[in-house]
Design an enzyme around this catalytic site. Structure first.
Site, mmCIF file in Angstrom:
data_model
loop_
_atom_site.group_PDB
_atom_site.id
_atom_site.type_symbol
_atom_site.label_atom_id
_atom_site.label_comp_id
_atom_site.label_asym_id
_atom_site.label_seq_id
_atom_site.Cartn_x
_atom_site.Cartn_y
_atom_site.Cartn_z
ATOM 1 N N ASP A 10 0.851 -1.184 0.000
ATOM 2 C CA ASP A 10 0.000 0.000 0.000
ATOM 3 C C ASP A 10 0.895 1.246 0.000
ATOM 4 O O ASP A 10 2.070 1.176 0.380
ATOM 5 C CB ASP A 10 -0.870 -0.069 1.266
ATOM 6 N N ASP A 12 -0.212 5.092 0.868
ATOM 7 C CA ASP A 12 -0.447 6.021 1.990
ATOM 8 C C ASP A 12 -0.466 5.262 3.306
ATOM 9 O O ASP A 12 -1.219 4.311 3.472
ATOM 10 C CB ASP A 12 -1.778 6.756 1.807
ATOM 11 N N PHE A 44 -9.617 4.967 10.632
ATOM 12 C CA PHE A 44 -8.773 5.087 9.434
ATOM 13 C C PHE A 44 -8.871 6.459 8.778
ATOM 14 O O PHE A 44 -7.864 7.051 8.387
ATOM 15 C CB PHE A 44 -9.137 3.991 8.421
ATOM 16 N N ASP A 145 -2.168 -0.294 6.011
ATOM 17 C CA ASP A 145 -2.484 0.218 7.357
ATOM 18 C C ASP A 145 -3.985 0.315 7.621
ATOM 19 O O ASP A 145 -4.383 0.649 8.734
ATOM 20 C CB ASP A 145 -1.842 1.605 7.570
HETATM 21 P P1 T3P Z 1 -3.758 4.040 -0.116
HETATM 22 O O1 T3P Z 1 -4.579 2.985 -0.763
HETATM 23 O O2 T3P Z 1 -2.427 4.258 -0.793
HETATM 24 O O3 T3P Z 1 -3.580 3.829 1.387
HETATM 25 O O4 T3P Z 1 -8.629 6.658 0.222
HETATM 26 C C1 T3P Z 1 -7.813 6.864 -0.857
HETATM 27 C C2 T3P Z 1 -6.340 6.931 -0.477
HETATM 28 O O5 T3P Z 1 -6.099 7.979 0.431
HETATM 29 C C3 T3P Z 1 -5.856 5.658 0.168
HETATM 30 O O6 T3P Z 1 -4.539 5.415 -0.276
HETATM 31 C C4 T3P Z 1 -5.865 5.983 1.639
HETATM 32 C C5 T3P Z 1 -5.657 7.453 1.669
HETATM 33 N N1 T3P Z 1 -6.351 8.090 2.765
HETATM 34 C C6 T3P Z 1 -5.829 7.985 4.027
HETATM 35 O O7 T3P Z 1 -4.773 7.390 4.214
HETATM 36 N N2 T3P Z 1 -6.473 8.590 5.056
HETATM 37 C C7 T3P Z 1 -7.625 9.263 4.890
HETATM 38 O O8 T3P Z 1 -8.175 9.795 5.865
HETATM 39 C C8 T3P Z 1 -8.179 9.338 3.573
HETATM 40 C C9 T3P Z 1 -9.463 10.049 3.337
HETATM 41 C C10 T3P Z 1 -7.513 8.738 2.555
#
Ligand code: T3P
Length: 199
Positions: A10, A12, A44, A145
């Site tokens: 992943d 973020d 989250f 995460d």
């Molecule tokens: P990833 O899949 O790389 O973790 O929801 C879309 C993306 O933004 C997702 O990315 C997760 C990230 N995100 C967060 O990490 N925290 C948040 O509060 C939000 C709204 C999005």
């Protein structure tokens, strides 16, 4: 020899520090407003916790990560780039980046590619998987995460490695989940891969 181990990483919260940059930008832009310190984060979605402070605060929070440049500006999580490179160099391991764009995709989608290019390089474009449903992606391990990853495929093919973050540190593991506390050399990420390989 058996087939390669497929590891989905992943972005973020695992490779890129969404939470840290969000808080920094929010405090810079709205110094008078209440905010949630990282150690008080739970759940989250960061916006959900900011909405609880007031409708206007939630709207401001949304604006922070929808802004141009936000996703590209994220700092790598400590040790993540080194670990990703080492993992990709491991014999019998295929690494993919598996990330969901936000619904307001305008800047996010292109900046996720730019981020990967900037921190890991052009060859990593081949590894990129953008999807809003990670359950339909084939893999042996998904390192993510987000505690509850659901979608069209139940159960998913992969085992979920819950990557520790401020918002999930008190979450109880469920199903076949295992936990990974960071990317530093002694975090044990190699052991998780080896164990999976031997299943
Ligand atoms: P990833 O899949 O790389 O973790 O929801 C879309 C993306 O933004 C997702 O990315 C997760 C990230 N995100 C967060 O990490 N925290 C948040 O509060 C939000 C709204 C999005």
């Amino acid at each position: 020899s058996p087939r390669n181990l497929r590891v989905l990483l992943d972005m973020d919260g695992v490779l890129a520090d969404f939470e840290g940059q969000f808080l920094k930008n929010f405090r810079e832009k709205y110094p008078q407003d209440p905010f949630v310190p990282l150690e008080d984060r739970s759940g989250f979605y960061v916006t959900k916790q900011y909405y609880a402070l007031g409708q206007d605060i939630g709207t401001k929070a949304f604006g922070i990560y929808e802004e141009k440049g936000f996703f590209l500006s994220l700092q790598p999580i400590e040790g993540a780039i080194e670990a990703a490179r080492e993992m990709a160099d491991m014999e019998g391991v295929d690494v993919y980046i598996c990330t969901s764009p936000i619904k307001k995709y305008t800047h996010c989608v292109v900046e996720k590619y730019q981020w990967l290019d900037k921190h890991l390089g052009k060859e990593w474009m081949e590894r990129m998987i953008l999807t809003r449903d990670k359950t339909v992606i084939n893999g042996d391990l998904l390192i993510d995460d987000k505690p509850n990853i659901t979608g069209g495929m139940s159960p998913p093919q992969w085992q979920h490695v819950l990557f520790t973050s401020w918002h999930n540190r008190d979450v109880t593991l469920q199903g076949g989940q295992v936990r990974l506390d960071g990317w530093l050399p002694h975090s044990g990420w190699r052991d998780i891969l080896e164990r999976k390989r031997q299943e």
